[in-house]
Design a protein around this motif. Structure first.
Motif, PDB file in Angstrom:
ATOM      1  N   MET A  75       1.100  -1.139  -0.062  1.00 52.76           N
ATOM      2  CA  MET A  75      -0.071  -0.090  -0.091  1.00 52.76           C
ATOM      3  C   MET A  75       0.774   1.500   0.031  1.00 52.76           C
ATOM      4  SD  MET A  75      -3.058  -1.242   0.215  1.00 52.76           S
ATOM      5  CE  MET A  75      -4.158   0.077  -0.166  1.00 52.76           C
TER       6      MET A  75
ATOM      7  N   VAL B  93      -0.928   3.033   5.211  1.00 50.14           N
ATOM      8  CA  VAL B  93      -1.930   2.355   6.019  1.00 50.14           C
ATOM      9  C   VAL B  93      -1.926   3.398   7.331  1.00 50.14           C
ATOM     10  CG1 VAL B  93       0.251   1.245   7.115  1.00 50.14           C
ATOM     11  CG2 VAL B  93      -1.952   0.110   7.214  1.00 50.14           C
TER      12      VAL B  93
ATOM     13  N   THR C  31      -5.136   2.078   3.443  1.00 51.53           N
ATOM     14  CA  THR C  31      -5.814   1.055   4.316  1.00 51.53           C
ATOM     15  C   THR C  31      -6.015   1.663   5.544  1.00 51.53           C
ATOM     16  OG1 THR C  31      -5.173  -0.849   3.209  1.00 51.53           O
ATOM     17  CG2 THR C  31      -6.009  -1.354   5.346  1.00 51.53           C
TER      18      THR C  31
ATOM     19  N   GLY D 239       5.422  -0.343   7.408  1.00 51.10           N
ATOM     20  CA  GLY D 239       4.185  -1.134   7.654  1.00 51.10           C
ATOM     21  C   GLY D 239       3.787  -1.206   8.934  1.00 51.10           C
TER      22      GLY D 239
ATOM     23  N   HIS E 118      -1.714 -10.821  10.914  1.00 47.54           N
ATOM     24  CA  HIS E 118      -1.530 -10.248   9.594  1.00 47.54           C
ATOM     25  C   HIS E 118      -0.311  -8.892   9.402  1.00 47.54           C
ATOM     26  CE1 HIS E 118      -5.077 -12.487   8.556  1.00 47.54           C
ATOM     27  NE2 HIS E 118      -5.438 -12.025   9.556  1.00 47.54           N
ATOM     28  N   GLU E 119       0.051  -8.658   8.329  1.00 47.46           N
ATOM     29  CA  GLU E 119       0.914  -7.600   8.194  1.00 47.46           C
ATOM     30  C   GLU E 119       0.535  -6.810   6.825  1.00 47.46           C
ATOM     31  OE1 GLU E 119       5.042  -8.991   6.162  1.00 47.46           O
ATOM     32  OE2 GLU E 119       4.964  -9.140   8.341  1.00 47.46           O
ATOM     33  N   ILE E 120       0.713  -5.418   6.873  1.00 50.21           N
ATOM     34  CA  ILE E 120       0.513  -4.502   5.579  1.00 50.21           C
ATOM     35  C   ILE E 120       1.844  -3.655   5.608  1.00 50.21           C
ATOM     36  CG2 ILE E 120      -0.976  -2.888   4.704  1.00 50.21           C
ATOM     37  CD1 ILE E 120      -3.394  -3.658   6.275  1.00 50.21           C
TER      38      ILE E 120
ATOM     39  N   THR F 247       3.353   4.861   7.443  1.00 51.38           N
ATOM     40  CA  THR F 247       2.147   4.178   8.295  1.00 51.38           C
ATOM     41  C   THR F 247       2.122   5.297   9.291  1.00 51.38           C
ATOM     42  OG1 THR F 247       3.399   2.106   8.369  1.00 51.38           O
ATOM     43  CG2 THR F 247       2.307   2.561  10.189  1.00 51.38           C
TER      44      THR F 247
END
Length: 407
Positions: A1, A4, A27, A138, A148-150, A155
Motif C-alpha cells: 500500500m 496504512v 488502508t 508498515g 497479518h501484516e501490511i 504508516t
C-alpha cells in the motif's frame, strides 16, 4: 500500500478519505467492529464544517439529525451568563453542530469507499510496526482470523491517546496534567426542558449538559482520580449533586440506578515533542491528547489530517520517497495550534475547574475576570472578547483548508 492508517477515529478516517480522494492507495484499520461507542466528543465546529464543504460533503452531513448551537452559556448560582456567540464568524458556518461521533465517522468512511484505492478493515487491531533498519515499512495487526501484516510507504498512527504504535515507535509524550476526570451518563429529556447546551458551575461542583433531543448527555466533573471515592459513597453521591446543580432533573435522577449506568473519562493532556520516524507519523490524539475543555478535540484531529494530506498526498500518489524532513514540516505546522489550544485549556482547568472542585471553593477568591458573580450577564456585548472567543472556539488556531486535488 501507499499508506496504512491505524485508528478509525476523526483523524484517521479523514486522512484516509483525503488520500483516497487524491488517488492514493490507503488502508484504514479500526480495532472495533463498528463506530457505536457512546460518550465521545461530538461537537463539529465551523472549521470542520468548512472542510466538509470543501469536500462536497456538507449537504450530506447536514442531513444527519443534529442540533445547532450558535453560542455558549454558563449557568451559575447567580444566573445565566452568555459567554460567546458564533454569529458573525467569517465563512459560511457560524454554529457548532452536535452530532453523534459514529454518524460523523460513518459519513467520512462511506465517502472514502467511493474511491477504488480505499480499504477499511474493521475488528483489526494494529499492535506492532514492521521495520527495515531505522525505517518503518508498515504494521502488523490482529483480527478474528489471526495475525497479518501490511507493508506501506507511510504508516500513520491515529490510534488514540493510548497509541500502541506510538509506543512501538519509541515516542513518549510529555504529560501536562489535568485536575479532573469526567463521569458521563444520560437522562431523559422532557419537552419543557431548556434547549441549549450549557456549563453548570457551582461551589465545588461542575457539570456540562448536552441536548440530544430525546435525552441529556451529561458530564459530571470530579477531581482527578476521584471515581473510586465517588463509587465508595454509593450512587446517591452522584445523584444528589446532579439534582442540586440542575433541579429540574431531580424527577428523573433515579434512572441512574448504579454506576454501571455511567462511563468514566480519564482526562489527559499531553503532546509529543517528536511526531515522526522515517516512514511513520502520529496525528490526532496519538500526537496530542486534548482536554474536553472547549470541546475542540475532534476539530484539532481533523485539521491534522487535512494538513497531512496537503503535504503528503502528492508524494504518496507518485511513489516518491517521503523524507523525514517533510514529516517534520507537518509537525511544525500543527504544533502551534496544539500548544496554544492546550495552553488555553490548562489556564481554564487550573484557574476555574481546579478551584471550583475544591470543597472550600470561594468565588470571591477567583481573579475578577473568572468570578461568575462579578461577570457581566452577556459577554457577547464586549466586542473584542467575543471576537476572540468565537474565532478560537469556532475556527481555532491556523485552520486548514483542503488543497490536494481530487484524482
Amino acid at each position: 500500500m501507499d499508506c496504512v492508517i491505524a485508528g478509525g477515529g476523526p483523524a484517521g478516517a479523514m486522512l484516509a478519505l483525503l488520500l483516497a480522494r487524491a488517488g492514493v492507495e490507503v488502508t484504514l484499520l479500526e480495532k472495533h467492529g463498528d463506530f457505536l461507542r457512546d460518550f465521545r466528543g461530538d461537537t463539529i465546529h465551523p472549521s470542520t464544517l468548512q472542510v466538509l464543504d470543501e469536500l462536497g460533503l456538507a449537504e450530506e452531513f447536514l442531513e444527519i439529525p443534529h442540533r445547532k448551537a450558535y453560542g455558549m452559556s454558563m449557568v451559575t448560582d447567580a444566573g445565566d451568563i452568555r459567554l460567546a456567540s458564533l454569529r458573525g464568524l467569517p465563512g459560511k458556518y457560524d454554529y457548532i453542530a452536535w452530532v453523534p461521533q459514529w454518524d460523523f465517522l460513518k459519513l467520512i468512511t462511506s465517502a472514502a469507499e467511493r474511491y477504488p484505492g480505499f480499504r477499511l478493515l474493521m475488528n483489526a487491531e494494529a499492535h506492532d510496526l514492521i521495520r527495515e533498519g531505522r525505517a518503518v515499512r508498515g504494521l502488523r495487526y490482529r483480527d478474528g482470523s489471526g495475525e497479518h501484516e501490511i507493508r506501506a510507504d507511510l504508516t500513520v498512527a491515529a490510534d488514540g491517546r493510548h497509541s500502541t504504535l506510538r509506543e512501538r515507535a519509541g515516542l513518549v509524550p510529555e504529560e501536562l496534567g489535568a485536575p479532573m476526570d469526567v463521569v458521563w451518563f444520560r437522562l431523559p429529556r422532557h419537552p419543557s426542558d431548556r434547549d441549549d447546551p450549557f456549563l453548570r458551575i457551582s461551589s465545588g461542583r461542575i457539570m456540562v449538559a448536552i441536548n440530544r433531543e430525546s435525552y441529556w448527555q451529561l458530564a459530571y466533573v470530579i477531581p482527578k482520580g476521584g471515581f473510586d471515592e465517588l463509587t465508595g459513597e454509593g450512587i446517591d453521591a452522584l445523584r444528589e449533586p446532579v439534582a442540586s446543580l440542575v433541579p429540574w432533573l431531580a424527577d428523573r435522577i433515579g434512572q441512574i440506578r448504579s454506576y454501571d449506568d455511567v462511563s468514566v473519562l480519564t482526562v489527559v493532556i499531553n503532546r509529543l515533542h517528536r511526531w515522526h520516524r522515517p516512514g511513520f507519523v502520529c496525528i490526532g490524539d496519538a500526537a496530542h491528547a486534548m482536554s474536553p475543555v472547549f470541546g475542540v478535540g475532534i476539530n484539532l484531529a481533523v485539521q491534522d489530517a487535512v494538513a497531512a494530506a496537503n503535504l503528503l498526498a502528492g508524494s504518496l500518489r507518485s511513489g516518491a520517497p517521503i523524507p523525514e524532513s517533510t514529516l517534520h514540516l507537518l509537525q511544525k505546522r500543527r504544533m502551534l495550534p496544539t500548544r496554544v489550544t492546550q495552553a488555553a485549556q490548562r489556564v481554564f482547568q487550573n484557574v476555574v475547574i481546579k478551584r471550583a472542585l475544591r470543597r472550600e471553593f470561594d468565588p470571591s477568591r477567583l481573579p475578577r475576570e473568572f468570578d461568575p458573580s462579578r461577570l457581566p450577564r452577556d459577554l457577547t456585548k464586549i466586542p473584542l472578547a467575543n471576537r476572540m472567543a468565537r474565532r478560537f472556539v469556532g475556527l481555532g488556531i491556523r485552520p486548514e483548508h483542503v488543497l490536494v486535488r481530487k484524482a
